[in-house]
Design a protein around this motif. Structure first.
Motif, PDB file in Angstrom:
ATOM      1  N   LYS A  92     113.940  46.291  32.262  1.00 53.06           N
ATOM      2  CA  LYS A  92     114.122  47.664  31.788  1.00 53.06           C
ATOM      3  C   LYS A  92     114.504  48.593  32.938  1.00 53.06           C
ATOM      4  CE  LYS A  92     110.917  47.564  27.845  1.00 53.06           C
ATOM      5  NZ  LYS A  92     109.656  48.119  27.281  1.00 53.06           N
ATOM      6  N   VAL A  93     113.810  48.437  34.065  1.00 55.03           N
ATOM      7  CA  VAL A  93     114.039  49.336  35.209  1.00 55.03           C
ATOM      8  C   VAL A  93     115.444  49.156  35.769  1.00 55.03           C
ATOM      9  CG1 VAL A  93     113.327  49.848  37.571  1.00 55.03           C
ATOM     10  CG2 VAL A  93     111.597  49.487  35.809  1.00 55.03           C
ATOM     11  N   TYR A  94     115.826  47.907  36.023  1.00 52.60           N
ATOM     12  CA  TYR A  94     117.135  47.663  36.622  1.00 52.60           C
ATOM     13  C   TYR A  94     118.261  48.026  35.647  1.00 52.60           C
ATOM     14  CZ  TYR A  94     115.529  45.483  40.945  1.00 52.60           C
ATOM     15  OH  TYR A  94     114.985  45.255  42.176  1.00 52.60           O
ATOM     16  N   SER A  95     118.072  47.770  34.350  1.00 57.12           N
ATOM     17  CA  SER A  95     119.094  48.127  33.360  1.00 57.12           C
ATOM     18  C   SER A  95     119.356  49.624  33.374  1.00 57.12           C
ATOM     19  CB  SER A  95     118.649  47.688  31.960  1.00 57.12           C
ATOM     20  OG  SER A  95     118.597  46.294  31.855  1.00 57.12           O
ATOM     21  N   GLU A  96     118.282  50.415  33.451  1.00 50.81           N
ATOM     22  CA  GLU A  96     118.433  51.876  33.440  1.00 50.81           C
ATOM     23  C   GLU A  96     119.088  52.368  34.724  1.00 50.81           C
ATOM     24  OE1 GLU A  96     118.190  55.804  32.032  1.00 50.81           O
ATOM     25  OE2 GLU A  96     118.158  53.838  31.067  1.00 50.81           O
ATOM     26  N   VAL A  97     118.698  51.783  35.867  1.00 46.42           N
ATOM     27  CA  VAL A  97     119.292  52.218  37.141  1.00 46.42           C
ATOM     28  C   VAL A  97     120.776  51.886  37.177  1.00 46.42           C
ATOM     29  CG1 VAL A  97     119.299  51.804  39.638  1.00 46.42           C
ATOM     30  CG2 VAL A  97     117.137  52.137  38.433  1.00 46.42           C
ATOM     31  N   ILE A  98     121.148  50.694  36.715  1.00 42.75           N
ATOM     32  CA  ILE A  98     122.563  50.318  36.690  1.00 42.75           C
ATOM     33  C   ILE A  98     123.337  51.223  35.729  1.00 42.75           C
ATOM     34  CG2 ILE A  98     124.181  48.493  36.030  1.00 42.75           C
ATOM     35  CD1 ILE A  98     122.829  48.071  38.736  1.00 42.75           C
ATOM     36  N   ARG A  99     122.743  51.553  34.581  1.00 41.94           N
ATOM     37  CA  ARG A  99     123.393  52.444  33.621  1.00 41.94           C
ATOM     38  C   ARG A  99     123.666  53.808  34.256  1.00 41.94           C
ATOM     39  NH1 ARG A  99     122.378  56.302  29.927  1.00 41.94           N
ATOM     40  NH2 ARG A  99     120.198  56.482  30.574  1.00 41.94           N
ATOM     41  N   LYS A 122     108.461  55.170  38.827  1.00 41.54           N
ATOM     42  CA  LYS A 122     107.575  56.333  38.793  1.00 41.54           C
ATOM     43  C   LYS A 122     107.902  57.242  37.607  1.00 41.54           C
ATOM     44  CE  LYS A 122     108.482  57.496  43.073  1.00 41.54           C
ATOM     45  NZ  LYS A 122     108.476  58.268  44.338  1.00 41.54           N
ATOM     46  N   ARG A 123     109.180  57.384  37.299  1.00 43.27           N
ATOM     47  CA  ARG A 123     109.571  58.214  36.156  1.00 43.27           C
ATOM     48  C   ARG A 123     108.966  57.664  34.866  1.00 43.27           C
ATOM     49  NH1 ARG A 123     112.655  58.362  31.910  1.00 43.27           N
ATOM     50  NH2 ARG A 123     113.468  56.255  32.236  1.00 43.27           N
ATOM     51  N   ARG A 124     109.015  56.353  34.692  1.00 45.43           N
ATOM     52  CA  ARG A 124     108.485  55.734  33.481  1.00 45.43           C
ATOM     53  C   ARG A 124     106.961  55.854  33.419  1.00 45.43           C
ATOM     54  NH1 ARG A 124     111.784  52.035  30.577  1.00 45.43           N
ATOM     55  NH2 ARG A 124     113.963  52.213  31.235  1.00 45.43           N
ATOM     56  N   VAL A 125     106.303  55.699  34.553  1.00 47.35           N
ATOM     57  CA  VAL A 125     104.845  55.842  34.587  1.00 47.35           C
ATOM     58  C   VAL A 125     104.441  57.260  34.216  1.00 47.35           C
ATOM     59  CG1 VAL A 125     102.839  55.893  36.121  1.00 47.35           C
ATOM     60  CG2 VAL A 125     104.443  53.973  36.228  1.00 47.35           C
ATOM     61  N   ARG A 126     105.120  58.229  34.772  1.00 41.71           N
ATOM     62  CA  ARG A 126     104.759  59.630  34.513  1.00 41.71           C
ATOM     63  C   ARG A 126     105.110  60.049  33.087  1.00 41.71           C
ATOM     64  NH1 ARG A 126     106.331  60.604  40.431  1.00 41.71           N
ATOM     65  NH2 ARG A 126     104.331  61.126  41.402  1.00 41.71           N
ATOM     66  N   ALA A 127     106.108  59.402  32.496  1.00 43.95           N
ATOM     67  CA  ALA A 127     106.449  59.715  31.106  1.00 43.95           C
ATOM     68  C   ALA A 127     105.292  59.358  30.180  1.00 43.95           C
ATOM     69  CB  ALA A 127     107.707  58.947  30.694  1.00 43.95           C
ATOM     70  N   VAL A 128     104.614  58.261  30.473  1.00 45.42           N
ATOM     71  CA  VAL A 128     103.437  57.882  29.688  1.00 45.42           C
ATOM     72  C   VAL A 128     102.287  58.834  29.978  1.00 45.42           C
ATOM     73  CG1 VAL A 128     101.699  56.068  29.313  1.00 45.42           C
ATOM     74  CG2 VAL A 128     104.120  55.456  29.536  1.00 45.42           C
TER      75      VAL A 128
END
Length: 535
Positions: A92-99, A122-128
């Protein structure tokens, strides 16, 4: 925002997920708002396409996310519904960064692990965390030292730096083996594991010591001395006969007080809503034996939610469940293993291997009056068996297993035709089910509508429904439009039912799955006359 990060050392499989879940339950029992987040360092986008032999059960959430089985533990212990955001994977992380890179978000910068990958974590952790919780528990999968885990641990180190020491705690789970004739508890593996954690910039605030027996005061003092963790933060996590006993063991060691003190959070009174539940687990008043007929029976984690559901039923009813794991292929040679059970469960699954043995089990239950529950593939198998042995269509099958059958009583969902990608493309997540009045299903659920989680590509072929119902098969539940069959039962039978959905995914300690509960109570009813007859 306050975070409690749980890492693991020495070896994998120490039970980080159970410890994380237990901490979440305790904090909630003390009046705090808690959620949990699982980090899986594998490159897969999610768990949907992973082999149960490697990964165990694929757990499905309300939003249709296919996630790690630890999310199931979180939901059961916290009694909270998770979303796909509660499971972060490397994929998930690498897919979003590449996008983002392809879109030009980084303005031509060289994309690197630090800061781009760690920032996305960190963005995903803080979103939760932004949903308004007092504490977010973050379980970092794998073992400290694994190359796959390094970006996630670095991101956790950065979060502590950015949020402040008083808002982020680290707990490290390690192994304390017992060696020699006197079973001396050895602390060296823990010392080395903490040393490795320190080398990447993380000093643990708590250490959870996995051991066969409770750790001794001497072991606690020694670990505290060599790791700079106060003795109040050294926690014994010794083997227990049931995972639902663990929160009480942790509570008695004052771990909640330690956590709340370090995070400057006022702690409420412990409610202990599981007190009676634990008593029933420790001292069931009666027992039944249920056969789970599948093809992953040597790897029971593939059916973890079913096993946990039976535990929930024991905790609520006092009826213990002994599970007899039966490899479905073995039933092609002999059905003798089924002679000693009081109920039969056929769980979900994919692929042709083992299906014919499941058909044998469904026939055995139907013909001999043994209590039966089919789930997902078990539902479809019951349809195939009925078509073969009641309607006389000996070649009846699912097109998943035989594309050329003349009687495709189970066929692929129309919207699934032509789909190439396997991941995330099934009929997934929470769907409404309408339950027909005057049926066994309606008596079990006491409601005309229920919401249940799904994970399937195939359904009952509408062309055969009327013929099967005329012969005594009752489709007592449908989807919202009344098109897809969701529940089946046998006319005149109180102990034979199956569902296309996964009832086990919504089972909670204080609210067990109604279908599984019905199976256990019917098994008890079936058992009693047999005991009298045996005397």
């Amino acid at each position: 925002m306050r975070f409690l990060v749980i890492t693991g050392g020495v070896i994998s499989g120490l039970g980080k997920g159970t410890i994380t879940s237990s901490l979440g339950h305790l904090l909630k029992e003390h009046g705090l708002r808690v959620t949990a987040l699982k980090i899986d360092p594998y490159l897969n986008y999610d768990a949907g396409t992973m082999n149960p032999y490697q990964h165990g059960e694929v757990f499905v959430l309300n939003d249709g996310s296919e996630v790690d089985l630890d999310l199931g533990n979180y939901e059961r212990f916290l009694d909270e519904d998770m979303t796909g955001e509660n499971n972060i994977t490397t994929g998930k992380v690498y897919s979003e960064v590449i996008r983002k890179e392809r879109r030009g978000d980084f303005l031509g910068s060289t994309v690197q692990i630090i800061p781009h990958i760690t920032n996305e974590i960190k963005r995903r952790v803080r979103a939760v965390a932004s949903r308004g919780y007092d504490i977010v528990l973050i379980e970092v999968g794998g073992t400290v030292g694994d190359i796959e885990s390094m970006p996630f641990l670095e991101a956790m180190r950065q979060i502590r730096r950015e949020e402040g020491d008083g808002n982020v705690l680290f707990a490290h789970v390690t192994l304390v083996p017992e060696i020699g004739a006197n079973l001396e508890q050895k602390t060296k593996p823990t010392q080395h594991s903490v040393k490795e954690l320190r080398e990447i910039g993380i000093q643990p605030d708590m250490i959870f010591c996995r051991s066969q027996r409770p750790i001794t005061p001497e072991t606690r003092r020694k670990i505290s001395l060599f790791t700079d963790v106060p003795e109040s933060g050294i926690v014994s996590v010794h083997n227990v006969e049931n995972v639902y006993l663990l929160p009480d063991i942790l509570e008695r060691q004052g771990i909640v007080q330690h956590i709340c003190s370090r995070l400057s959070i006022p702690v409420g009174t412990y409610r202990d809503t599981w007190a009676d539940f634990r008593k029933n687990l420790l001292q069931p008043r009666e027992w039944v034996k249920i056969a789970v007929v599948g093809k992953y029976t040597e790897l029971q984690d593939a059916y973890m939610s079913h096993r946990e559901t039976f535990t929930h039923i024991t905790g609520n009813t006092g009826v213990g469940v002994e599970i007899k794991w039966i490899d479905s292929d073995s039933l092609l040679r002999s059905t003798e293993p089924l002679d000693e059970v009081h109920g039969i469960l056929i769980p979900g699954g994919f692929g042709y291997r083992g299906v014919e043995g499941k058909v044998v089990a469904a026939r055995y239950a139907r013909e001999r009056g043994v209590p039966f529950l089919g789930i997902c593939l078990g539902f479809q198998v019951a349809v195939v068996e009925f078509a073969r042995d009641v309607l006389g269509y000996t070649d009846a099958n699912s097109t998943e297993f035989d594309r050329n059958t003349r009687h495709p009583v189970i066929d692929i969902l129309p919207e699934q035709k032509g789909i190439q990608d396997l991941g995330g493309t099934m009929r997934l997540g929470m769907k409404l089910v309408r339950v027909k009045d005057g049926t066994l299903a309606r008596r079990i659920y006491s409601s005309p509508e229920i919401m249940e989680r799904h994970r399937h590509r195939y359904e009952v072929n509408p062309e055969f429904i009327q013929e099967m119902e005329d012969a005594g098969l009752v489709f007592s539940g449908t989807d919202e439009e009344g098109i897809r069959m969701e529940i089946l039962e046998l006319k005149g039978r109180e102990n034979f039912i199956a569902a296309q959905y996964h009832a086990e995914f919504l089972s909670r300690p204080m609210r067990p799955s109604p279908l599984h509960r019905h199976l256990v109570l019917q098994a008890l009813k079936y058992k009693r006359p047999k005991e009298i007859e045996a005397r």
